[in-house]
Design a protein around this motif. Structure first.
Motif, short mmCIF file in Angstrom:
data_model
loop_
_atom_site.label_atom_id
_atom_site.label_comp_id
_atom_site.label_asym_id
_atom_site.label_seq_id
_atom_site.Cartn_x
_atom_site.Cartn_y
_atom_site.Cartn_z
N PHE A 18 0.85 -1.18 0.00
CA PHE A 18 0.00 0.00 0.00
C PHE A 18 0.89 1.23 0.00
CE2 PHE A 18 -2.87 3.21 1.74
CZ PHE A 18 -3.99 2.98 0.97
N LEU A 33 -2.32 6.88 -7.75
CA LEU A 33 -2.76 7.41 -6.46
C LEU A 33 -2.52 8.92 -6.40
CD1 LEU A 33 -3.96 6.47 -3.78
CD2 LEU A 33 -1.64 6.25 -2.91
N TYR A 36 -5.11 10.65 -8.50
CA TYR A 36 -6.40 10.64 -7.81
C TYR A 36 -6.45 11.74 -6.75
CZ TYR A 36 -10.27 9.13 -4.88
OH TYR A 36 -11.42 9.10 -4.14
N TRP A 37 -5.40 11.88 -5.94
CA TRP A 37 -5.39 12.90 -4.90
C TRP A 37 -5.33 14.31 -5.49
CZ3 TRP A 37 -6.58 12.64 0.13
CH2 TRP A 37 -6.72 11.37 0.66
N VAL A 116 -12.96 7.24 -1.63
CA VAL A 116 -11.52 7.05 -1.45
C VAL A 116 -11.21 5.57 -1.23
CG1 VAL A 116 -9.58 7.49 0.14
CG2 VAL A 116 -11.05 9.37 -0.60
N THR A 117 -12.01 4.90 -0.41
CA THR A 117 -11.80 3.48 -0.14
C THR A 117 -11.94 2.65 -1.41
OG1 THR A 117 -12.64 3.75 2.11
CG2 THR A 117 -12.62 1.51 1.22
N SER A 119 -11.81 3.64 -4.54
CA SER A 119 -10.78 4.02 -5.52
C SER A 119 -9.45 3.38 -5.17
CB SER A 119 -10.64 5.53 -5.61
OG SER A 119 -11.82 6.11 -6.08
N SER A 120 -9.12 3.34 -3.90
CA SER A 120 -7.87 2.70 -3.47
C SER A 120 -7.90 1.21 -3.76
CB SER A 120 -7.63 2.93 -1.98
OG SER A 120 -7.46 4.30 -1.73
N PHE A 124 -5.24 -0.61 -6.22
CA PHE A 124 -4.31 -1.62 -5.73
C PHE A 124 -4.71 -3.05 -6.05
CE2 PHE A 124 -3.25 2.05 -3.14
CZ PHE A 124 -1.90 2.11 -3.37
#
Length: 185
Positions: A18, A33, A36-37, A116-117, A119-120, A124
């Motif tokens: 992660f 990531l 995305y941010w 967010v969850t 998308s993560s 991953f």
């Protein structure tokens, strides 16, 4: 095309499972990531400052011109279940919020935490599978293509039937009423 660099592309740094924002730049997951941010921070700021108010329909307000995915999702019924499960909000209040498109900031923040969850997880897990296994990537692309075709067909059907039907009935309301009155006599 000169693609001799493909062997050097790394999905995630060795020994990591992660990443936090800013870590792993230069890898597929790290770059995804970070991108995305870079979208998330301005979007959440815009929603909190402007976007939450755009589709609102309070008494005396003009008919809203804009909508957001968050508002559309909340009107779909999730407002009632989220409100009762998380906030013990009365069902009537949730229904009022849905009718007026006037949701609480805490609802939006829960929505964004879920975003967010998910998308993560997509970056991953799905990303790792697609990066590692060509068949998984092919299946994923076929699945997404099928979803896009199905939703596009649904939208096209809506435009060509329901929406135009409403417009035609509105345009010819007087003629339709006149014809109905003749048949009733």
């Amino acid at each position: 095309f000169d693609l001799d660099y493909l062997d050097e592309v790394v999905f995630i740094p060795e020994g990591r499972w992660f990443l936090l924002p800013g870590q792993g730049i230069g890898t597929v997951a790290g770059n995804a990531l970070m991108l995305y941010w870079l979208w998330l921070i301005p979007f959440v700021s815009w929603m909190l400052l402007i976007g939450m108010k755009l589709p609102r329909k309070r008494e005396g307000d003009p008919e809203p011109k804009y909508d957001t995915v968050f508002h559309s999702w909340m009107r779909g019924g999730i407002c009632i279940s989220m409100g009762s499960a998380l906030w013990k909000r009365p069902r009537e209040e949730s229904i009022r919020q849905m009718k007026q498109n006037d949701f609480e900031t805490r609802d939006f923040l829960v929505y964004m935490c879920a975003h967010v969850t998910m998308s993560s997880i997509a970056i991953f897990i799905t990303g790792s599978l697609c990066f590692t296994y060509q068949k998984a990537h092919t299946i994923f692309l076929a699945f997404v293509t099928a979803i896009v075709a199905h939703r596009g067909a649904g939208r096209y059907t809506y435009y060509t039937t329901v929406m135009y039907g409403k417009e035609l009935r509105k345009e010819f309301a007087a003629l339709i009423e006149e014809a109905q009155n003749k048949t009733q006599k």
